[in-house]
Design an enzyme around this catalytic site. Structure first.
Site, PDB file in Angstrom:
ATOM      1  N   ARG A  12      -8.353 -13.377   8.921  1.00 56.12           N
ATOM      2  CA  ARG A  12      -8.732 -13.714  10.080  1.00 56.12           C
ATOM      3  C   ARG A  12      -9.389 -14.928   9.805  1.00 56.12           C
ATOM      4  NH1 ARG A  12      -9.885  -8.269  12.096  1.00 56.12           N
ATOM      5  NH2 ARG A  12     -10.532  -8.024   9.886  1.00 56.12           N
ATOM      6  N   THR A  60     -11.916  -1.560   2.725  1.00 58.22           N
ATOM      7  CA  THR A  60     -13.227  -2.671   2.911  1.00 58.22           C
ATOM      8  C   THR A  60     -13.439  -1.812   4.437  1.00 58.22           C
ATOM      9  OG1 THR A  60     -11.872  -4.285   2.787  1.00 58.22           O
ATOM     10  CG2 THR A  60     -12.882  -3.731   1.024  1.00 58.22           C
ATOM     11  N   ALA A  97       8.742  10.355  -7.171  1.00 57.38           N
ATOM     12  CA  ALA A  97       9.628   9.735  -6.999  1.00 57.38           C
ATOM     13  C   ALA A  97       9.908   9.175  -6.165  1.00 57.38           C
ATOM     14  CB  ALA A  97      10.326  11.455  -6.921  1.00 57.38           C
ATOM     15  N   LYS A 129       0.789  -1.341   0.053  1.00 57.80           N
ATOM     16  CA  LYS A 129      -0.292  -0.240  -0.288  1.00 57.80           C
ATOM     17  C   LYS A 129       0.790   1.213   0.096  1.00 57.80           C
ATOM     18  CE  LYS A 129      -4.082  -2.063   2.116  1.00 57.80           C
ATOM     19  NZ  LYS A 129      -3.224  -3.311   2.863  1.00 57.80           N
TER      20      LYS A 129
END
Ligand code: C5P
Length: 231
Positions: free
Chosen positions: A209, A116, A69, A63
């Site tokens: 999980r 989410t 740059a 993420k």
């Protein structure tokens, strides 16, 4: 490896030793693993390389979000390992930089639309513009595709809307926020079952999980795979 690679198991355990235990338990039933930030700070990159060397597919969930740059340099560095999927946040300048950094590597750049685990209240708190979350996700997906993303990460509740976009042709939709019937929701907010996610247009589902925190991870996995069998 013959396992159904529509299922990606998120190894959100604290370190590579715990990750290795889950991988051993799941054996041949899983061929695609996601290693994310939690695990990356506990030796996850070494485990990701080991998985790749042993023929598994690997989704590195980093993420990334930074100035262009820096994103480009970070993606250039990680792309030499040819992991299968890499995430960046779906802001167009980030996606463009990631695609540039990826160069000729086979790593697919996936853009996170809206996590989410967030709902409208969370977005208000972060000063994100008003509007229905599904509309914002669809708009972010469209912009990420235009910026060159190979796919997007979205809730399975939004997968059908994204699949209907002309810009999504030939692109991947990967959905976390998947919960088999009866399993704990945790902090996820925009969820569906595994079969609904695939029917809504997801190419891959990411489940953490409900598998690794289960008393019996192998049975939990087999139930999910069984649910996907005829879809
Ligand atoms: O345990 P659970 O099934 O909720 O795990 C979902 C995984 O997907 C986590 O590793 C989380 O970081 C990741 N994820 C997510 N929502 C996104 C992107 C990634 O839940 N939009």
């Amino acid at each position: 490896m013959n396992a159904d690679d529509r299922l990606i198991v998120a190894l959100d355990v604290p370190n590579l030793l715990d990750g290795g235990k889950i991988i051993d338990i799941l054996g041949d039933s899983v061929s695609f693993y996601k290693i994310g930030l939690g695990m990356l700070t506990g030796g996850g990159l070494a485990l990701a390389n080991e998985l790749k060397d042993n023929g598994y597919k690997v989704f590195l969930d980093m993420k990334f979000f930074d100035i262009g740059a820096t994103v480009e340099k970070a993606v250039l560095g990680i792309s030499q390992y040819n992991f299968d999927f890499l995430t960046v946040h779906g802001d167009p300048h980030v996606v463009r930089a990631a695609v540039k950094g990826r160069g000729d590597s086979s790593t697919k750049i996936l853009a996170v639309t809206i996590l989410t685990s967030l709902d409208r209240n969370d977005l208000d708190e972060s000063l994100i513009k008003s509007g229905r979350i599904t509309d914002l996700v669809t708009e972010r997906a469209k912009n990420a595709f235009k910026a060159g993303a190979d796919g997007v990460i979205a809730s399975p509740q939004e997968a059908a809307l994204i699949r209907a976009l002309p810009e999504s042709q030939g692109k991947l939709i990967i959905t976390p926020g998947v919960r088999p019937d009866g399993s704990k929701v945790g902090d996820q907010k925009r969820i569906t079952t595994p079969s609904e996610a695939i029917k809504n247009g997801a190419d891959h589902i990411v489940i953490g999980r409900p598998i690794w925190a289960s008393k019996d991870p192998l049975s939990a996995t087999k139930e999910i795979l069984n649910e996907l069998k005829n879809i």
